[in-house]
Enzyme design. Structure first.
Site, PDB file in Angstrom:
ATOM      1  N   ASN A   1      16.560  28.941 -40.140  1.00  0.00           N
ATOM      2  CA  ASN A   1      16.514  30.257 -39.479  1.00  0.00           C
ATOM      3  C   ASN A   1      15.902  30.192 -38.092  1.00  0.00           C
ATOM      4  O   ASN A   1      16.447  30.751 -37.135  1.00  0.00           O
ATOM      5  CB  ASN A   1      15.702  31.234 -40.331  1.00  0.00           C
ATOM      6  CG  ASN A   1      16.504  31.754 -41.507  1.00  0.00           C
ATOM      7  OD1 ASN A   1      17.737  31.769 -41.477  1.00  0.00           O
ATOM      8  ND2 ASN A   1      15.811  32.158 -42.552  1.00  0.00           N
TER       9      ASN A   1
ATOM     10  N   ASP B   1      19.299  18.030 -38.663  1.00  0.00           N
ATOM     11  CA  ASP B   1      18.885  18.562 -39.978  1.00  0.00           C
ATOM     12  C   ASP B   1      19.330  17.596 -41.065  1.00  0.00           C
ATOM     13  O   ASP B   1      20.266  16.807 -40.861  1.00  0.00           O
ATOM     14  CB  ASP B   1      19.503  19.945 -40.222  1.00  0.00           C
ATOM     15  CG  ASP B   1      18.697  20.769 -41.231  1.00  0.00           C
ATOM     16  OD1 ASP B   1      17.961  21.689 -40.808  1.00  0.00           O
ATOM     17  OD2 ASP B   1      18.784  20.480 -42.450  1.00  0.00           O
TER      18      ASP B   1
ATOM     19  N   ARG C   1       0.386  29.516 -47.115  1.00  0.00           N
ATOM     20  CA  ARG C   1       0.782  28.470 -46.178  1.00  0.00           C
ATOM     21  C   ARG C   1       0.266  27.121 -46.681  1.00  0.00           C
ATOM     22  O   ARG C   1       0.898  26.102 -46.510  1.00  0.00           O
ATOM     23  CB  ARG C   1       0.194  28.744 -44.794  1.00  0.00           C
ATOM     24  CG  ARG C   1       0.895  29.862 -44.075  1.00  0.00           C
ATOM     25  CD  ARG C   1       0.460  29.930 -42.632  1.00  0.00           C
ATOM     26  NE  ARG C   1       1.134  31.038 -41.970  1.00  0.00           N
ATOM     27  CZ  ARG C   1       0.703  32.285 -41.982  1.00  0.00           C
ATOM     28  NH1 ARG C   1      -0.397  32.592 -42.601  1.00  0.00           N
ATOM     29  NH2 ARG C   1       1.378  33.236 -41.365  1.00  0.00           N
TER      30      ARG C   1
ATOM     31  N   HIS D   1      -3.864  29.442 -37.755  1.00  0.00           N
ATOM     32  CA  HIS D   1      -2.785  30.404 -37.904  1.00  0.00           C
ATOM     33  C   HIS D   1      -2.991  31.193 -39.195  1.00  0.00           C
ATOM     34  O   HIS D   1      -3.282  30.616 -40.224  1.00  0.00           O
ATOM     35  CB  HIS D   1      -1.464  29.632 -37.959  1.00  0.00           C
ATOM     36  CG  HIS D   1      -0.257  30.491 -38.100  1.00  0.00           C
ATOM     37  ND1 HIS D   1      -0.105  31.687 -37.438  1.00  0.00           N
ATOM     38  CD2 HIS D   1       0.873  30.332 -38.825  1.00  0.00           C
ATOM     39  CE1 HIS D   1       1.071  32.208 -37.753  1.00  0.00           C
ATOM     40  NE2 HIS D   1       1.670  31.396 -38.589  1.00  0.00           N
TER      41      HIS D   1
HETATM   42  O1  TXD Z   1       3.759  30.632 -36.558  1.00  0.00           O
HETATM   43  C1  TXD Z   1       4.309  29.727 -37.118  1.00  0.00           C
HETATM   44  N1  TXD Z   1       3.988  28.477 -36.835  1.00  0.00           N
HETATM   45  C2  TXD Z   1       5.347  29.979 -38.126  1.00  0.00           C
HETATM   46  C3  TXD Z   1       5.722  28.900 -39.000  1.00  0.00           C
HETATM   47  C4  TXD Z   1       5.973  31.228 -38.253  1.00  0.00           C
HETATM   48  C5  TXD Z   1       7.020  31.390 -39.109  1.00  0.00           C
HETATM   49  C6  TXD Z   1       7.538  30.314 -39.944  1.00  0.00           C
HETATM   50  N2  TXD Z   1       6.801  29.118 -39.866  1.00  0.00           N
HETATM   51  C7  TXD Z   1       7.255  27.901 -40.557  1.00  0.00           C
HETATM   52  O2  TXD Z   1       8.365  27.337 -39.852  1.00  0.00           O
HETATM   53  C8  TXD Z   1       7.802  28.068 -41.951  1.00  0.00           C
HETATM   54  O3  TXD Z   1       6.764  28.212 -42.879  1.00  0.00           O
HETATM   55  C9  TXD Z   1       8.562  26.778 -42.108  1.00  0.00           C
HETATM   56  O4  TXD Z   1       7.665  25.723 -42.461  1.00  0.00           O
HETATM   57  C10 TXD Z   1       9.110  26.493 -40.720  1.00  0.00           C
HETATM   58  C11 TXD Z   1      10.614  26.715 -40.558  1.00  0.00           C
HETATM   59  O5  TXD Z   1      10.945  28.032 -40.879  1.00  0.00           O
HETATM   60  P1  TXD Z   1      12.496  28.466 -41.058  1.00  0.00           P
HETATM   61  O6  TXD Z   1      12.487  29.901 -41.391  1.00  0.00           O
HETATM   62  O7  TXD Z   1      13.320  27.976 -39.934  1.00  0.00           O
HETATM   63  O8  TXD Z   1      12.858  27.629 -42.368  1.00  0.00           O
HETATM   64  P2  TXD Z   1      14.305  27.208 -42.904  1.00  0.00           P
HETATM   65  O9  TXD Z   1      15.328  28.222 -42.552  1.00  0.00           O
HETATM   66  O10 TXD Z   1      14.118  26.840 -44.329  1.00  0.00           O
HETATM   67  O11 TXD Z   1      14.644  25.889 -42.074  1.00  0.00           O
HETATM   68  C12 TXD Z   1      14.029  24.673 -42.297  1.00  0.00           C
HETATM   69  C13 TXD Z   1      15.070  23.611 -42.079  1.00  0.00           C
HETATM   70  C14 TXD Z   1      16.210  23.633 -43.111  1.00  0.00           C
HETATM   71  O12 TXD Z   1      17.450  23.740 -42.448  1.00  0.00           O
HETATM   72  C15 TXD Z   1      16.052  22.308 -43.849  1.00  0.00           C
HETATM   73  O13 TXD Z   1      17.307  21.745 -44.243  1.00  0.00           O
HETATM   74  C16 TXD Z   1      15.393  21.462 -42.783  1.00  0.00           C
HETATM   75  O14 TXD Z   1      14.450  22.327 -42.189  1.00  0.00           O
HETATM   76  N3  TXD Z   1      14.717  20.282 -43.297  1.00  0.00           N
HETATM   77  C17 TXD Z   1      14.704  19.116 -42.611  1.00  0.00           C
HETATM   78  N4  TXD Z   1      15.230  18.790 -41.417  1.00  0.00           N
HETATM   79  C18 TXD Z   1      15.042  17.538 -40.988  1.00  0.00           C
HETATM   80  N5  TXD Z   1      14.356  16.611 -41.696  1.00  0.00           N
HETATM   81  C19 TXD Z   1      13.801  16.907 -42.892  1.00  0.00           C
HETATM   82  N6  TXD Z   1      13.122  15.982 -43.574  1.00  0.00           N
HETATM   83  C20 TXD Z   1      13.964  18.218 -43.400  1.00  0.00           C
HETATM   84  N7  TXD Z   1      13.569  18.844 -44.529  1.00  0.00           N
HETATM   85  C21 TXD Z   1      14.037  20.107 -44.450  1.00  0.00           C
END
Ligand code: TXD
Length: 317
Positions: free
Chosen positions: A13, A34, A89, A176
């Site tokens: 997302n 990804d 978190r 955070h």
């Molecule tokens: O203020 C802040 N820092 C934050 C943090 C505010 C909101 C959300 N925050 C965190 O960002 C949330 O708790 C998540 O840990 C991340 C990413 O949030 P998002 O909403 O983008 O999560 P998604 O939609 O699940 O996307 C994560 C993607 C997904 O497409 C997985 O397939 C991919 O990460 N993924 C990977 N990509 C590459 N390599 C690896 N190992 C991997 N594992 C999962």
């Protein structure tokens, strides 16, 4: 001058929203990486197909191979698992530390000169793991949380005062989320500090306290509403502000999780503090003087960051 290359590790997302904003703002070309390369490629193609309508030429591709991020100027990392309802978190620490260690390896091998912005939660610990495992200079590895927390704070204050968000500044420190430390005396409407606005009768201390509590719980409020997944529009916009400050050498003063090496009496921890971001990455950590109350809140916040980092150390060594 060739376009800048921005790698987005994680095409979920936030990753998708980041790519869209990079296109709209013409910040550079995008590589989305990804573990589901089809999702990364599909989003890249879809967003690139909006270019002719919106008037941007950013080239966008998706990949499941780290070689694709070679030579990136900026890497924004969202890879990992998002928070689900009922999960803190901190519950995420064990899941995401391993993911970040992998990503760090990919960055180290392919774009060691990049400016790296980590978003993955639990933020303060994940950005620490990123710096440790990538070996990049600490000033080139930062965490995004403060811009988001202060943006939420600004919105709620603007709503309370019925003024434009543009004229509200907010100042937050610390980790955070729940232990975030808002400094209301440095938060203003057109330069007038919030405590003065209370004295001027614009609001009450009770209302400010409620706004502070809502801000600290800002992520949880959205998780509850969405039911699956967490906030992504405002987090993406916040990381873009940081990337833009670096790419354009703007020297913006933004709150970010930065590596502290003695500042605020802290060594080798990532904590949310105001920093100057320019072409050198984190060019300066802004150290303010605390009141005893602020100091106590900051220490509490730092202690919870320390716990998370200790837990991460056990997991990734
Ligand atoms: O203020 C802040 N820092 C934050 C943090 C505010 C909101 C959300 N925050 C965190 O960002 C949330 O708790 C998540 O840990 C991340 C990413 O949030 P998002 O909403 O983008 O999560 P998604 O939609 O699940 O996307 C994560 C993607 C997904 O497409 C997985 O397939 C991919 O990460 N993924 C990977 N990509 C590459 N390599 C690896 N190992 C991997 N594992 C999962």
């Amino acid at each position: 001058m060739a376009r800048k290359k921005i790698a987005l590790v994680g095409a979920g997302n936030i990753g998708g929203t980041l790519a869209h904003l990079i296109g709209l703002k013409e910040l550079g070309d995008v590589v989305m990486f990804d573990v589901f390369p089809g999702v990364a490629s599909g989003k890249a193609l879809d967003i690139m197909q909006s270019g002719p309508v919106d008037g941007f030429d950013s080239h966008m591709v998706g990949s499941g191979d780290y070689a694709a991020i070679a030579g990136a100027d900026v890497v924004i990392v969202t890879a990992g698992f998002p928070r689900m309802p009922g999960m803190s978190r901190d519950d995420l620490v064990s899941k995401n530390a391993g993911v970040i260690a992998q990503v760090a390896e990919g960055i180290k091998n392919n774009c060691p000169d990049a400016f790296v912005i980590v978003i993955t939660n639990p933020l303060d610990a994940m950005v620490w793991v990123m710096q440790q495992k990538s070996g990049l200079p600490p000033e080139k590895v930062v965490g995004m949380a403060g811009v988001l927390d202060s943006s939420r704070f600004r919105l709620f204050l603007a709503q309370e005062f019925n003024v434009s968000v543009e004229d509200v500044t907010a100042f937050v420190l610390g980790g955070h989320g729940d232990t975030m430390v808002p400094l209301t005396r440095y938060s203003t409407v057109a330069g007038i500090p919030v405590p003065d606005l209370v004295k001027m009768g614009w609001t009450t201390q009770e209302k400010i306290d409620a706004i502070v509590a809502r801000t600290a719980n800002g992520g949880g409020e959205i998780v509850k509403l969405l039911e699956k997944g967490s906030a992504f529009y405002a987090p993406a916009a916040s990381a873009i502000a940081m990337a833009e400050a670096y790419l354009k050498d703007k020297k913006r003063v933004l709150p970010a999780a930065a590596h502290l090496n003695g500042q605020y009496g802290i060594k080798d921890l990532y904590v949310g503090v105001p920093v100057v971001i320019g072409a050198g990455g984190v060019e300066r950590v802004v150290e303010v003087q605390f009141t005893p109350e602020e100091e106590a809140a900051f220490k509490k916040s730092v202690a919870s960051v320390e716990e998370l980092i200790a837990a991460s150390k056990k997991l990734v060594g």
